[in-house]
Design a protein around this motif. Structure first.
Motif, PDB file in Angstrom:
ATOM      1  N   MET A   1      39.568 106.827  57.473  1.00 57.38           N
ATOM      2  CA  MET A   1      40.730 106.513  56.682  1.00 57.38           C
ATOM      3  C   MET A   1      41.430 105.303  57.310  1.00 57.38           C
ATOM      4  N   GLU A   2      41.232 104.171  56.690  1.00 54.97           N
ATOM      5  CA  GLU A   2      41.815 102.925  57.191  1.00 54.97           C
ATOM      6  C   GLU A   2      43.104 102.554  56.455  1.00 54.97           C
ATOM      7  N   ARG A   3      43.252 103.078  55.216  1.00 52.85           N
ATOM      8  CA  ARG A   3      44.402 102.746  54.391  1.00 52.85           C
ATOM      9  C   ARG A   3      44.974 104.012  53.769  1.00 52.85           C
ATOM     10  N   ILE A   4      46.290 104.127  53.849  1.00 52.60           N
ATOM     11  CA  ILE A   4      46.980 105.244  53.205  1.00 52.60           C
ATOM     12  C   ILE A   4      48.003 104.638  52.258  1.00 52.60           C
ATOM     13  N   TYR A   5      47.897 105.002  50.998  1.00 56.34           N
ATOM     14  CA  TYR A   5      48.821 104.506  49.970  1.00 56.34           C
ATOM     15  C   TYR A   5      49.778 105.630  49.588  1.00 56.34           C
ATOM     16  N   LEU A   6      51.065 105.334  49.578  1.00 49.00           N
ATOM     17  CA  LEU A   6      52.061 106.306  49.132  1.00 49.00           C
ATOM     18  C   LEU A   6      52.522 105.909  47.744  1.00 49.00           C
ATOM     19  N   VAL A   7      52.441 106.865  46.813  1.00 48.60           N
ATOM     20  CA  VAL A   7      52.880 106.627  45.436  1.00 48.60           C
ATOM     21  C   VAL A   7      53.917 107.675  45.067  1.00 48.60           C
ATOM     22  N   GLY A   8      54.702 107.370  44.051  1.00 51.22           N
ATOM     23  CA  GLY A   8      55.708 108.310  43.575  1.00 51.22           C
ATOM     24  C   GLY A   8      56.879 107.560  42.959  1.00 51.22           C
ATOM     25  N   TYR A   9      57.759 108.309  42.357  1.00 49.12           N
ATOM     26  CA  TYR A   9      58.901 107.738  41.659  1.00 49.12           C
ATOM     27  C   TYR A   9      59.880 107.119  42.653  1.00 49.12           C
ATOM     28  N   MET A  10      60.713 106.210  42.175  1.00 55.24           N
ATOM     29  CA  MET A  10      61.729 105.631  43.047  1.00 55.24           C
ATOM     30  C   MET A  10      62.577 106.752  43.631  1.00 55.24           C
ATOM     31  N   GLY A  11      62.929 106.578  44.900  1.00 56.56           N
ATOM     32  CA  GLY A  11      63.735 107.591  45.574  1.00 56.56           C
ATOM     33  C   GLY A  11      62.939 108.731  46.168  1.00 56.56           C
ATOM     34  N   SER A  12      61.612 108.660  46.062  1.00 57.70           N
ATOM     35  CA  SER A  12      60.788 109.775  46.566  1.00 57.70           C
ATOM     36  C   SER A  12      60.561 109.700  48.069  1.00 57.70           C
TER      37      SER A  12
END
Length: 171
Positions: free
Chosen positions: A1-12
């Motif tokens: 795991m070389e890259r971790i992407y965080l996704v989610g709504y604003m304010g998350s």
């Protein structure tokens, strides 16, 4: 795991948790919105004004592709990044994605205090905010739910989410 992407709504909590997670893992941290602003020497709101949402999303996609080659990095994406082009597919193919999920009530509480800094909700009254957020989540959650992992983040303590993510990454 070389890259971790965080996704989610604003304010998350993507930026706050992303910084803490990167520090714990000894990774670099990139906030995609800040990266876009530095690259174009303009605020996101100015890019939206000059090029519209389509123009902004094209730039966002281009720079997401660029940073998807970096190694040992935690990337905090903008709230809408996961929902355009093949961005979720790209993130899942080049790394691990984590959806930071919050309840509607938690999002409303967090965003009520930050309306002035969030152009998308700036003009919404406190009464309009829950309906608007729910409407946006209805559109965006099918994309967010494509993430490798889903972490509930209904607490104000970012270390809890960081620990949950670290446990998932060990599996």
């Amino acid at each position: 795991m070389e890259r971790i992407y965080l996704v989610g709504y604003m304010g998350s909590g993507k930026s706050t948790i992303g910084k803490a997670l990167a520090k714990d893992l000894g990774f670099s941290f990139i906030d995609l919105d800040s990266y876009i602003e530095r690259r174009y020497l303009k605020k996101i709101s100015e890019i939206f004004e000059e090029h519209g949402e389509d123009g902004f999303r094209k730039k966002e996609n281009c720079l997401l592709r660029e940073i998807s080659d970096l190694e040992r990095v935690v990337i905090s994406t903008g709230g809408g990044a996961a929902c355009f082009y093949d961005n979720m597919d790209l993130m899942n193919k080049t790394g691990v994605s984590v959806y930071l999920r919050l309840s509607l009530d938690t999002l409303v509480e967090r965003l009520k205090c930050a309306k002035a800094m969030r152009p998308l909700i700036q003009s919404k009254t406190d009464e309009e905010l829950p309906g608007f957020i729910q409407q946006m989540l209805d559109i965006r959650e099918p994309f967010y739910n494509q993430a490798t992992y889903i972490v509930d983040n209904n607490t104000d303590d970012p270390t809890i989410a960081v620990k949950k993510i670290e446990e998932l990454l060990k599996k």
